[in-house]
Design an enzyme around this catalytic site. Structure first.
Site, PDB file in Angstrom:
ATOM      1  N   ASP A 108       5.978  -6.371  13.885  1.00  0.00           N
ATOM      2  CA  ASP A 108       5.090  -5.711  12.907  1.00  0.00           C
ATOM      3  C   ASP A 108       3.852  -5.180  13.625  1.00  0.00           C
ATOM      4  O   ASP A 108       3.071  -5.942  14.187  1.00  0.00           O
ATOM      5  CB  ASP A 108       4.698  -6.722  11.826  1.00  0.00           C
ATOM      6  N   PHE A 153       0.833  -1.198   0.000  1.00  0.00           N
ATOM      7  CA  PHE A 153       0.000   0.000   0.000  1.00  0.00           C
ATOM      8  C   PHE A 153       0.871   1.253   0.000  1.00  0.00           C
ATOM      9  O   PHE A 153       1.811   1.342   0.801  1.00  0.00           O
ATOM     10  CB  PHE A 153      -0.876  -0.047   1.255  1.00  0.00           C
ATOM     11  N   SER A 173       3.332  -6.795   2.141  1.00  0.00           N
ATOM     12  CA  SER A 173       2.149  -6.228   2.788  1.00  0.00           C
ATOM     13  C   SER A 173       0.892  -6.490   1.955  1.00  0.00           C
ATOM     14  O   SER A 173       0.546  -7.640   1.722  1.00  0.00           O
ATOM     15  CB  SER A 173       2.378  -4.752   3.075  1.00  0.00           C
ATOM     16  N   MET A 174       0.201  -5.450   1.468  1.00  0.00           N
ATOM     17  CA  MET A 174      -0.964  -5.711   0.618  1.00  0.00           C
ATOM     18  C   MET A 174      -0.560  -6.473  -0.647  1.00  0.00           C
ATOM     19  O   MET A 174      -1.379  -7.167  -1.241  1.00  0.00           O
ATOM     20  CB  MET A 174      -1.689  -4.423   0.252  1.00  0.00           C
ATOM     21  N   HIS A 230       7.296  -4.211  10.026  1.00  0.00           N
ATOM     22  CA  HIS A 230       6.516  -4.324   8.796  1.00  0.00           C
ATOM     23  C   HIS A 230       7.360  -4.001   7.567  1.00  0.00           C
ATOM     24  O   HIS A 230       7.093  -4.515   6.481  1.00  0.00           O
ATOM     25  CB  HIS A 230       5.319  -3.362   8.872  1.00  0.00           C
ATOM     26  N   TRP A 278      -0.563  -8.539   4.332  1.00  0.00           N
ATOM     27  CA  TRP A 278      -1.741  -7.892   4.927  1.00  0.00           C
ATOM     28  C   TRP A 278      -2.947  -8.248   4.085  1.00  0.00           C
ATOM     29  O   TRP A 278      -2.932  -8.085   2.853  1.00  0.00           O
ATOM     30  CB  TRP A 278      -1.542  -6.378   4.947  1.00  0.00           C
TER      31      TRP A 278
HETATM   32  O1  9J3 Z   1       0.534  -2.723   2.182  1.00  0.00           O
HETATM   33  C1  9J3 Z   1       0.568  -2.404   3.377  1.00  0.00           C
HETATM   34  O2  9J3 Z   1       1.548  -1.860   3.943  1.00  0.00           O
HETATM   35  C2  9J3 Z   1      -0.715  -2.657   4.124  1.00  0.00           C
HETATM   36  C3  9J3 Z   1      -0.746  -2.130   5.481  1.00  0.00           C
HETATM   37  C4  9J3 Z   1      -1.712  -0.995   5.648  1.00  0.00           C
HETATM   38  O3  9J3 Z   1      -1.334   0.127   5.693  1.00  0.00           O
HETATM   39  O4  9J3 Z   1      -3.021  -1.320   5.730  1.00  0.00           O
HETATM   40  C5  9J3 Z   1      -3.907  -0.342   6.240  1.00  0.00           C
HETATM   41  C6  9J3 Z   1      -5.066  -0.138   5.351  1.00  0.00           C
END
Ligand code: 9J3
Ligand code: ZN
Length: 262
Positions: free
Chosen positions: A179, A65, A133-134, A211, A158
């Site tokens: 994280d 993200f 993450s995402m 993270h 995530w």
């Molecule tokens: O891709 C990410 O770092 C997902 C973590 C995040 O900020 O999710 C909150 C919507």
């Protein structure tokens, strides 16, 4: 390459060869403009320069993200130099959610194998996905949608979806003990636990990590990612020794779970 495994690439591995900042292959890279593709945001393809070892398996990697391919760029040459074609991508928008990132990983794989300038170097039957993450959540989405994928590796993944019993792709889940964005208790651990017990799967929890640990060069991420990709994209059992028996906790590993032998 060994007669009994046509997909084996590179010399017999050692602990030092999978920890090294580069593998045995010299690499080249080529930029893919967002204006020239549909379904994802362009990116950079890293690949072994030589064509004398035949085709290679391939992996596409999505950032998280708000992030760009630069956030996962270190993995490009690190993995490609071990004998993979590696495509680090940008997403259509930096706000795209995991399901979209999964679709974009698959669009990028299709571009790589069908349309890219290196398509003749890629074995289209041996493909994998990774992401941060995402983007890691997206790698689970991609595996769920395309069971023919050979390997998936979410890095501090995530996703609002915590249940992945549909996944048939060997999956290495990488979490970070510190994280606070995608806590292992709410993300990586339920992801791992929900994968089928019969699946080749593993859970690596990085010690002293956050993270954003996957956003800079990290030897523990690299050595287990290389081993997982080699074992399942190349069917290279020379790398089984690094995955089984299950690695012990250490200065860099808070916890490792898995099912052995693979
Ligand atoms: O891709 C990410 O770092 C997902 C973590 C995040 O900020 O999710 C909150 C919507
Ligand atoms: Zn689910």
């Amino acid at each position: 390459q060994a007669a009994d495994n046509p997909y084996e690439r590179g010399p017999a591995p050692s602990n030092s060869s999978i920890e090294a900042s580069r593998g045995s292959y010299a690499t080249s890279q080529t930029s893919v403009s967002s204006l020239s593709v549909r379904g994802f945001g362009g990116g950079t393809i890293y690949y072994p320069t030589s064509t004398s070892d035949g085709t290679f398996g391939a992996v596409v990697i999505s950032p998280g993200f708000t992030a760009y391919q630069s956030s996962i760029a270190w993995l490009g040459p690190r993995l490609a130099s071990q004998g993979f074609v590696v495509f680090t991508i940008d997403t259509n928008t930096t706000a795209d959610q995991p399901a979209s990132r999964g679709d974009q990983l698959l669009a990028a794989l299709d571009y790589l194998t069908e349309d890219s300038s290196v398509r003749s170097r890629v074995d289209s039957s041996r493909l994998g996905v990774m992401g941060h993450s995402m983007g890691g959540g997206g790698s689970l989405e991609a595996a769920k949608d395309r069971p023919s994928l050979k390997a998936a590796i979410p890095l501090t993944g995530w996703n609002l979806d915590k249940t992945w019993p549909e996944v048939q792709t060997p999956t290495l889940i990488v979490g970070a003990d510190g994280d606070t964005v995608a806590s292992v208790a709410s993300h990586s651990e339920p992801f791992y636990n929900s994968l089928p017990s019969s699946l080749d799967k593993a859970y690596l929890e990085l010690r002293g990590a956050t993270h954003f640990t996957p956003n800079t060069s990290n030897t523990t991420i690299a050595k287990y990612s290389i081993s997982w990709l080699k074992r399942f994209i190349d069917n290279d059992t020379r790398y089984e020794q690094f995955l089984c028996p299950i690695p012990s906790a250490s200065l860099t590993i808070a916890e490792y779970r898995g099912n052995c032998p693979h």
